[in-house]
Design a protein around this motif. Sequence first.
Motif: not given
Length: 383
Positions: A238-244, A83-90
């Motif tokens: 979106p899924m929220l993910m820190n870049v590191e 199922t589509p799930r965008r990912v926001l990389i912060t």
Amino acid sequence: MFQPDIIVIGAGIAGSSIAAHLAARKKVQLIDMEESPGYHSTGRSAAIFSEAYGNDVIRALTRASRDFFYSPPAGFATAPLVTPRRVLITARPGQEEALDAFIALAREGGHIERQSIDQALELCPVLKPQTLSGAALSTSPADIDVNELQQGYLRLFRQRGGVMTLATPIRELERLRDGWRIRTKDLDICAPILVNAAGAWAGEIGLLAGAADIGLRPLKRTACLIDPPAGYETAAWPMLMNVEEEFYLKPDAGLLLLSPADETLVEPCDAQPDELDIAIAVDRLEAATTLQVRRIVSKWAGLRSFVRDRSPVAGFDKRDPSFFWLAALGGYGIQTAPALSRIAADLILEGTESSFAARDIDVSPLSPDRLVTHAGAAKVSKA
């Protein structure tokens, strides 16, 4: 009495998927020490399909798995696998170079766009703008229905005549002249080929079999479910993910799944969450967003097994051509399962790497030979 050609140890996604392929041409016995398949890492995975995750080998296997996830064979699944799930990389201040590097890498594996602070807040309104130095949105990832994927492989395995035995810890593993003998509480079986797909326990199975040491390292990862903030509809976030990978947050069945993305070296075990790891995840989340965690709905931990180069291991042991490794899938075992299981099964059934070279597929990065530090004994039995 069922007499297998191949015994597969481990009924997680690695064992289930390779067993399904092997059963098309061989008689296969699948065994697992737990009462349900996929009890450990597979059943505790917050799986997402992303062609930007992992190293070059992982990304190649993920790309090769895409068609299967989006168009599985007829009858394989009873519901969509993805199922589509965008990912926001912060990125917070000081992580700008890491974000640039991630964007450059992610462009090779899917659509990604740099986002302004305002755009990031529009996508996830609980972010604190003062903690953001940049963001990027990946629109190609998708949530994976892990249970549907594994049940599809197990269904296919049974349809092809495979036999699965659960709640069966191995008591003795013996090398015979023409194969292997495994004794458990209820089984005493032999087969010419043994497939080690035991997840975090693959290193122990290798030791028990007298195979080479590939340096498998089980790393614990913690996760928990928290309540969503009042007044927000979070399902489409979106899924929220820190870049590191300091933390990630993902909508999950009306709640929010939170993890500090920890990697703690442990012995193979039924991993349990640590209160400190939960506290770290909450602290990082509250520092980056306006969310206040009032309640932990549930918490758990799983084991992600790696070797030193963080690529999977798939191939026959250098010292024993009847012992096959399918291990070290790390956190990528779900999203690479379609391609990796097919490659691993072909390596067993075709018995040569030449056919892969003819198809322009380099399987050498998967070989256990690249990792061998020292050899085990020729034969080890354990009561």
